[in-house]
Design a protein around this motif. Sequence first.
Motif, short mmCIF file in Angstrom:
data_model
loop_
_atom_site.label_atom_id
_atom_site.label_comp_id
_atom_site.label_asym_id
_atom_site.label_seq_id
_atom_site.Cartn_x
_atom_site.Cartn_y
_atom_site.Cartn_z
N ALA A 1 0.95 -1.14 -0.05
CA ALA A 1 -0.13 -0.06 0.00
C ALA A 1 1.12 1.35 -0.04
N THR A 2 1.50 1.43 -1.04
CA THR A 2 2.68 2.75 -1.00
C THR A 2 1.81 3.90 -1.65
N TRP A 3 2.61 4.90 -1.59
CA TRP A 3 2.03 6.21 -2.04
C TRP A 3 1.59 6.23 -3.56
N GLU A 4 2.49 5.42 -4.31
CA GLU A 4 2.29 5.24 -5.82
C GLU A 4 0.91 4.60 -5.81
N ARG A 5 0.74 3.63 -5.01
CA ARG A 5 -0.63 3.04 -5.29
C ARG A 5 -1.99 3.90 -5.03
N ALA A 6 -1.58 4.47 -3.80
CA ALA A 6 -2.68 5.46 -3.43
C ALA A 6 -3.03 6.38 -4.66
N LYS A 7 -1.79 6.89 -5.01
CA LYS A 7 -1.97 8.04 -6.16
C LYS A 7 -2.58 7.35 -7.41
N HIS A 8 -2.45 6.13 -7.61
CA HIS A 8 -3.28 5.57 -8.72
C HIS A 8 -4.86 5.47 -8.37
N VAL A 9 -5.13 5.10 -7.09
CA VAL A 9 -6.58 5.07 -6.88
C VAL A 9 -7.00 6.39 -6.97
N HIS A 10 -6.43 7.50 -6.56
CA HIS A 10 -7.00 8.74 -6.53
C HIS A 10 -7.12 9.25 -8.19
N ASP A 11 -6.27 8.75 -8.81
CA ASP A 11 -6.13 9.32 -10.22
C ASP A 11 -7.46 8.56 -10.91
N GLN A 12 -7.59 7.24 -10.70
CA GLN A 12 -8.86 6.65 -11.06
C GLN A 12 -10.29 7.27 -10.73
N LEU A 13 -10.15 7.63 -9.22
CA LEU A 13 -11.54 8.25 -8.66
C LEU A 13 -11.75 9.50 -9.23
N GLY A 14 -10.87 10.27 -9.74
CA GLY A 14 -10.80 11.56 -9.98
C GLY A 14 -10.64 12.64 -8.67
N ILE A 15 -9.77 12.11 -7.87
CA ILE A 15 -9.90 12.97 -6.68
C ILE A 15 -8.30 13.72 -6.81
N ASP A 16 -8.45 14.82 -6.30
CA ASP A 16 -7.34 15.85 -6.59
C ASP A 16 -6.42 15.92 -5.22
N ARG A 17 -7.01 16.08 -4.08
CA ARG A 17 -6.19 16.16 -3.01
C ARG A 17 -6.73 15.12 -1.75
N GLY A 18 -5.72 15.19 -0.91
CA GLY A 18 -6.06 14.19 0.20
C GLY A 18 -5.30 14.46 1.50
N ILE A 19 -5.62 13.68 2.54
CA ILE A 19 -4.88 13.73 3.68
C ILE A 19 -4.49 12.54 4.33
N ILE A 20 -2.78 12.25 4.14
CA ILE A 20 -2.62 11.05 4.68
C ILE A 20 -2.19 10.84 6.19
N VAL A 21 -3.04 9.88 6.65
CA VAL A 21 -3.27 9.53 8.09
C VAL A 21 -2.13 8.47 8.30
N GLN A 22 -1.16 8.80 9.31
CA GLN A 22 -0.16 8.03 9.75
C GLN A 22 -0.84 6.74 10.36
N THR A 23 -0.48 5.56 10.01
CA THR A 23 -1.25 4.28 10.68
C THR A 23 -0.40 4.02 11.99
N THR A 24 -0.98 3.28 12.80
CA THR A 24 -0.56 2.80 14.17
C THR A 24 0.67 1.75 13.81
N THR A 25 0.64 1.14 12.52
CA THR A 25 1.65 0.28 12.21
C THR A 25 3.33 0.85 12.47
N TYR A 26 3.16 2.24 12.20
CA TYR A 26 4.66 2.75 12.51
C TYR A 26 4.82 3.57 13.78
N GLY A 27 3.45 3.85 14.37
CA GLY A 27 3.74 4.68 15.75
C GLY A 27 3.90 5.97 15.79
#
Length: 294
Positions: free
Chosen positions: A49-75
Amino acid sequence: MPDYYPFHPTPRRPAVLPPAGTIDSQFHVLGDPDTYPTRPGAAYHMPSATWERAKHVHDQLGIDRGIIVQTTTYGADHQVVLDALDALGPNYKGCANALVFAEKDDAYLRKLNDAGINGARFSFREALGAVLSDDDFKAATDKLRDMGWYMKVQPEQTGIAQHVGKFADVDIPILIDHMGRADASKGVNDENIVALKKQLDRGNVWVMLSLGEKVSAAGAPYDDVVPLAQALIDHAPERCVWASDWPHPVSKKQPPNDADLLELFYRYAPDEAMRKRILVDNPAKLFGFDPVAS
């Protein structure tokens, strides 16, 4: 670490694109554990689930902007978010994990702020192992106020109602995730919807219309969630935002195509003007993005 289902691999184009300037108010990025070591006891990991994959999802959905929320995985180690923000540019901002206040110093907080992080997410989900002590919570709240950040609240699996006392006196902007994790089988009179409405009445509390696929008790096409979201929109239309929650962490069932979730939101808000308000105008105000011209 338990196994969970990954995100849908081929996000489709939605039948109707969202308005220009749409903001995904919560998504997560992860990465190679050799580069981004996981926190001991982390509940999940999803290195694909890299930022590149996230950007691909946004491009497909037509989303321009977003908030990256830190996961508990990395504390408290926010390097994965910092790298993603650097790559994605000014259309993206970040939200820290609240553990940073207990484990890092002011210089690190300034580094996050300078990178475009201006909020912190507080978990009350004991299973994820990232809950602050009462003293640390108070100190973190004071720090948020000093820095001009907002507070983000991740409800426990059983809902927000049991935890509202924790932040009842907090006077900064507060964003409650996932429709308060209401029990959709109880409808609009569920105690979590009632509690959430009371919080919205305070004026500084916002709600994120997300996680419909998990809040639903009936399953796809999630008809039981629609009245809950509409009740919240009717109650405080000026303080509702939407999020994909990609890559859908800790999913015990295969997550739906992300276009399905955007189109589920369209059912919450059939009116085009209301969609723009929730997808563009409201989150721009909360997160500090430039407004989009009508």
